[in-house]
Design a protein around this motif. Structure first.
Motif, PDB file in Angstrom:
ATOM      1  N   ILE A  71      47.082   2.715  20.587  1.00 44.57           N
ATOM      2  CA  ILE A  71      46.792   1.337  20.200  1.00 44.57           C
ATOM      3  C   ILE A  71      48.095   0.713  19.713  1.00 44.57           C
ATOM      4  N   ARG A  72      48.499  -0.383  20.350  1.00 47.46           N
ATOM      5  CA  ARG A  72      49.744  -1.057  19.959  1.00 47.46           C
ATOM      6  C   ARG A  72      49.423  -2.438  19.402  1.00 47.46           C
ATOM      7  N   PHE A  73      49.825  -2.634  18.143  1.00 51.54           N
ATOM      8  CA  PHE A  73      49.669  -3.930  17.489  1.00 51.54           C
ATOM      9  C   PHE A  73      50.954  -4.719  17.698  1.00 51.54           C
ATOM     10  N   HIS A  74      50.845  -5.856  18.334  1.00 53.22           N
ATOM     11  CA  HIS A  74      51.997  -6.721  18.566  1.00 53.22           C
ATOM     12  C   HIS A  74      51.939  -7.865  17.555  1.00 53.22           C
ATOM     13  N   GLY A  75      52.978  -7.970  16.763  1.00 45.99           N
ATOM     14  CA  GLY A  75      53.018  -9.034  15.770  1.00 45.99           C
ATOM     15  C   GLY A  75      53.981  -8.685  14.655  1.00 45.99           C
ATOM     16  N   ASP A  76      54.068  -9.565  13.700  1.00 49.19           N
ATOM     17  CA  ASP A  76      54.986  -9.385  12.578  1.00 49.19           C
ATOM     18  C   ASP A  76      54.247  -8.750  11.412  1.00 49.19           C
ATOM     19  N   ILE A  77      54.137  -7.436  11.462  1.00 43.85           N
ATOM     20  CA  ILE A  77      53.442  -6.688  10.422  1.00 43.85           C
ATOM     21  C   ILE A  77      54.480  -5.868   9.659  1.00 43.85           C
ATOM     22  N   PRO A  78      54.669  -6.154   8.375  1.00 46.97           N
ATOM     23  CA  PRO A  78      55.642  -5.398   7.572  1.00 46.97           C
ATOM     24  C   PRO A  78      55.265  -3.917   7.494  1.00 46.97           C
ATOM     25  N   ALA A  79      56.252  -3.075   7.213  1.00 47.27           N
ATOM     26  CA  ALA A  79      56.051  -1.621   7.190  1.00 47.27           C
ATOM     27  C   ALA A  79      54.955  -1.200   6.214  1.00 47.27           C
ATOM     28  N   GLU A  80      54.908  -1.833   5.034  1.00 44.93           N
ATOM     29  CA  GLU A  80      53.883  -1.445   4.053  1.00 44.93           C
ATOM     30  C   GLU A  80      52.482  -1.827   4.545  1.00 44.93           C
ATOM     31  N   GLU A  81      52.383  -2.900   5.310  1.00 43.83           N
ATOM     32  CA  GLU A  81      51.105  -3.305   5.885  1.00 43.83           C
ATOM     33  C   GLU A  81      50.687  -2.354   7.005  1.00 43.83           C
ATOM     34  N   GLN A  82      51.666  -1.809   7.703  1.00 46.24           N
ATOM     35  CA  GLN A  82      51.359  -0.875   8.783  1.00 46.24           C
ATOM     36  C   GLN A  82      50.596   0.338   8.257  1.00 46.24           C
ATOM     37  N   GLU A  83      50.990   0.835   7.103  1.00 48.08           N
ATOM     38  CA  GLU A  83      50.279   1.962   6.500  1.00 48.08           C
ATOM     39  C   GLU A  83      48.861   1.573   6.114  1.00 48.08           C
TER      40      GLU A  83
END
Length: 188
Positions: A71-83
């Motif tokens: 699953i690939r999320f394309h967008g501006d997601i900060p590293a802390e949000e990725q977790e």
């Protein structure tokens, strides 16, 4: 449309969404991330927008459970949000897995109880059919016993395979690989 043409379409779809490593890839555009989370969720129970799960399920519905997912999320997601996204998805699919496990246990209980009840009622039917002259009561027992056995067979032959397939699909989702692709231009 005939079955052969449908099968060919499914095979073609699977070829289209698989990458060179053999993963079935689902790309999700989350843009700036403003619609990433369910507005009703909060704190440790923060969950992704239900539309994301619906989209993933729709795209992977025909993907066999043996094929791993990416699953690939394309967008501006900060590293802390990725977790946060990873843990929300893990929690979501874990809860779904537990739900299906409960359903499988309930299905087994239902199947066993209905089978035992059906056998007991049919035993009463045979007893009354051969020892009493009251055929009406015996026929009622026959109907109740047959219906119970029919429902037990339904639980075994129809419901249980469906629940097992659902469980395999959830296990596939639990082991999916998550990736985040930034849409911000890279500095040179």
């Amino acid at each position: 449309m005939n079955k052969k043409k449908r099968a060919e379409e499914v095979i073609e779809y699977l070829k289209d969404i698989r990458d060179e490593e053999g993963y079935a890839v689902v790309d999700i555009d989350v843009g700036d991330g403003s619609t990433l989370y369910d507005p009703l969720s909060m704190g440790k129970q923060r969950d992704l927008n239900g539309d994301i799960y619906d989209y993933i399920d729709a795209q992977t519905n025909v993907v066999p459970a043996e094929i791993p997912l990416r699953i690939r999320f394309h967008g501006d997601i900060p590293a802390e949000e990725q977790e946060t996204v990873k843990s929300a998805m893990q929690r979501h699919y874990t809860l779904k897995s537990l739900d299906v496990s409960w359903d499988l246990a309930a299905n087994l209980r239902k199947m066993v109880l209905l089978a035992l009840f059906g056998v007991a009622v049919l035993a009463l039917y045979f007893y009354f059919a051969f020892t009493r002259a009251d055929a009406f009561f015996a026929e009622i027992l026959s109907i109740v016993g047959s219906f119970s056995l029919w429902e037990a067979a339904d639980a075994l032959l129809l419901e249980r395979p469906h629940l097992r397939r659902e469980s395999k699909n959830i296990e596939q989702s639990l082991s999916q690989r998550l990736e985040f692709v930034s849409t911000k231009p890279q500095d040179k």
